[in-house]
Design an enzyme around this catalytic site. Structure first.
Site, PDB file in Angstrom:
ATOM      1  CG  ASP A 423      -1.916   1.147   1.172  1.00 38.02           C
ATOM      2  OD1 ASP A 423      -2.912   1.019   0.426  1.00 38.02           O
ATOM      3  OD2 ASP A 423      -1.675   2.160   1.856  1.00 38.02           O
ATOM      4  CD  GLU A 466      -4.697   3.860  -1.746  1.00 39.13           C
ATOM      5  OE1 GLU A 466      -4.990   4.118  -0.559  1.00 39.13           O
ATOM      6  OE2 GLU A 466      -5.529   3.906  -2.670  1.00 39.13           O
TER       7      GLU A 466
END
Length: 549
Positions: A423, A466
């Site tokens: 992440d 993301e």
């Protein structure tokens, strides 16, 4: 190879010493030379052009001709026929028929011993069994003839490394077929004299040509059947490993081997990657990759098949550890492009591979290379439908499919497999500060960094937003942690775009690590374990690696 194969002059010397001894014991009157010359010519043909193969051994009928000559003219003449025919046949086929130097003197010695026994109480010319004792003597002679040659061939081919059962089976089958012919020729000699040898030689030569043509036609028929099966399997499934299992079954109809492995070639990485093994239970014996060096580099560069005996294999480090016995290494070439290599293995107790072995499977291998290349192009086209439009990585659906495949493969071969969940730290703040276009550019740059720092076999995908995921086949947790830490360092040191015409900015990532089967046996359990580890990495301060559980 040990034994007389490495020094054939020893057995030649034994045969030559036996000639004058046998001549002294059993003098033979000088006969018309034409039958002897015809028999010599036929013996050269049958030695230089073997009829076919039985398992891994060549089937030669020269022994029948020599046996006939010995019974008709004496052991010394028959043995000399064998030696002269062996020299001539070796000159004709020196590169392809390296077993002739052992076969010819072995045949000569067996003639000397067995036929000398037969002539102990009989005359040398016009000999036909007249009583049961003569027939019994002829039978014992034939057994000695075959038995001694089997022992000599077994000894000459390496003793313990030779497959003596197969040697005996071939020789006894050949003599069981040819002995009636020898007896018929003797009866013809009794009735019509030496002129009967001429039609016998002509019939033998014609029979040899017909037998070879029949075997070649049968070989071509099996090749066509194998090609048809492969094409049908290609329609049924598009996985190279499954195609290899079908290929292995079909190749066994054409060639004797014990194990078959298929490797794809990567020029950029300078390695070959395992695609599949036949039989499948042998898969655990091979690593995922092998460096392209030594004999593999030679095969790929020269684009020609290479044959390695067991003795040579043990001296080459690149093949000594993972492969066994004799090897046949075949590069798979498609339009000047090297797809990979096919490696066939045969136990050391069997005969080594030869160039005719490759010729037997050449058509099938050439078509296999085309099928694999078409399969690669099809999969490459299909990949375009499962790629993320922004980063070019695997999309969420395809990532789950590959994860399912790798878990299944790891379960089958008892290998570890690791999943990394990644992440981007503070991505929302980055988007709000620099805009969504710069945020998209950051994701593209990050995707390239991830791809450039993993192996070709590793799978990188965009999990969503993301978040990214990396599947690491055949990788334990410790190795995965080392990779994850390196990824964090590379990303942290990479400049990312900020404001237009402004200074670049820094970005970091957090990574959660989970392995199969330690942290989960199913897809959902493994993803949940990696996601939980990622959540802890974010909570503990970001820019770090956390291991499940």
């Amino acid at each position: 190879m040990r034994g007389l194969q490495s020094k054939p002059w020893r057995i030649w010397l034994l045969a030559l010493i036996g000639l004058p001894v046998c001549w002294w014991l059993q003098p033979v009157p000088v006969l018309h030379p034409l039958p002897v010359l015809l028999l010599l010519l036929l013996t050269v043909l049958t030695m230089a052009l073997p009829v076919g193969r039985f398992g891994t051994r060549r089937v030669r009928l020269g022994s029948a001709v020599v046996f006939y000559t010995a019974l008709l003219y004496g052991a010394c003449v028959g043995a000399m026929i064998s030696l002269l025919a062996g020299v001539a046949a070796q000159r004709l086929r020196q590169k392809e028929q390296n077993d002739i130097p052992v076969y010819a003197p072995a045949l000569a010695l067996s003639v000397l011993v067995s036929v000398a026994f037969y002539y102990y109480h009989e005359q040398a010319y016009g000999l036909v069994p007249q009583s049961w004792s003569d027939w019994l003597r002829l039978l014992v002679t034939a057994v000695l003839f075959v038995g001694l040659r089997v022992v000599l061939l077994w000894w000459g081919e390496g003793r313990r490394n030779a497959h003596w059962r197969q040697v005996a089976r071939v020789e006894f089958i050949v003599e069981a077929v040819t002995l009636p012919t020898v007896l018929a020729a003797l009866l013809a000699q009794k009735q019509w004299g030496w002129r009967s040898v001429l039609p016998a030689c002509s019939a033998g030569a014609a029979g040899l040509v017909a037998a070879r043509a029949l075997i070649h036609a049968h070989q071509a028929q099996r090749q066509v059947r194998a090609l048809r099966t492969l094409h049908h399997r290609l329609i049924a499934h598009l996985h190279p490993d499954r195609l290899l299992q079908d290929l292995g079954e079909e190749l066994r109809r054409l060639l004797v081997f014990d194990r078959l492995s298929l490797w794809s070639y990567s020029r950029q990485e300078a390695h070959i990657q395992i695609v599949g093994v036949h039989p499948q239970r042998e898969r655990a014996a091979f690593p995922a990759y092998l460096l392209v060096e030594g004999i593999f580099s030679k095969a790929i560069d020269q684009r020609k098949p290479l044959v390695l005996s067991d003795a040579l294999r043990t001296r080459l480090h690149e093949v000594a550890e993972h492969f066994e016995g004799h090897l046949l290494i075949v590069p798979l070439i498609v339009h000047e492009y090297t797809w990979g290599v096919l490696v066939l293995e045969r136990m050391a107790q069997r005969e080594p591979f030869t160039h005719p072995d490759y010729e037997a499977i050449q058509v099938l291998v050439d078509h296999l290379a085309i099928l694999l290349e078409n399969m690669r192009l099809y999969r490459q086209t299909a990949e375009l439908a499962v790629r993320d439009g922004l980063t070019g990585l695997l999309n969420h659906r395809r990532l789950y499919e590959r994860l399912k495949e790798e878990i299944s493969r790891s379960s089958r071969y008892h290998h570890s497999m690791t999943l990394l969940m990644i992440d981007v730290d503070y991505f929302k703040r980055y988007n709000d500060t620099y805009g969504h276009q710069q945020g998209d550019e950051l994701l593209r740059i990050l995707a390239k960094i991830l791809q450039q720092n993993v192996r070709q076999s590793d799978m990188v995908g965009r999990y969503g937003g993301e978040e990214f995921a990396i599947i690491l086949p055949e990788t334990d947790k410790e190795s995965a942690v080392v990779l994850a830490q390196r990824l964090c360092e590379v990303v942290a040191s990479t400049p990312f775009p900020g404001h237009p015409d402004g200074a670049p900015v820094r970005c970091t990532i957090s990574i959660g690590v989970a392995s199969y089967p330690d942290d989960g046996l199913t897809i959902s359990d493994l993803v949940a374990a990696a996601d939980a580890a990622l959540y802890r990495a974010k909570r503990y301060g970001k820019n770090r690696v956390v291991i499940a559980p």
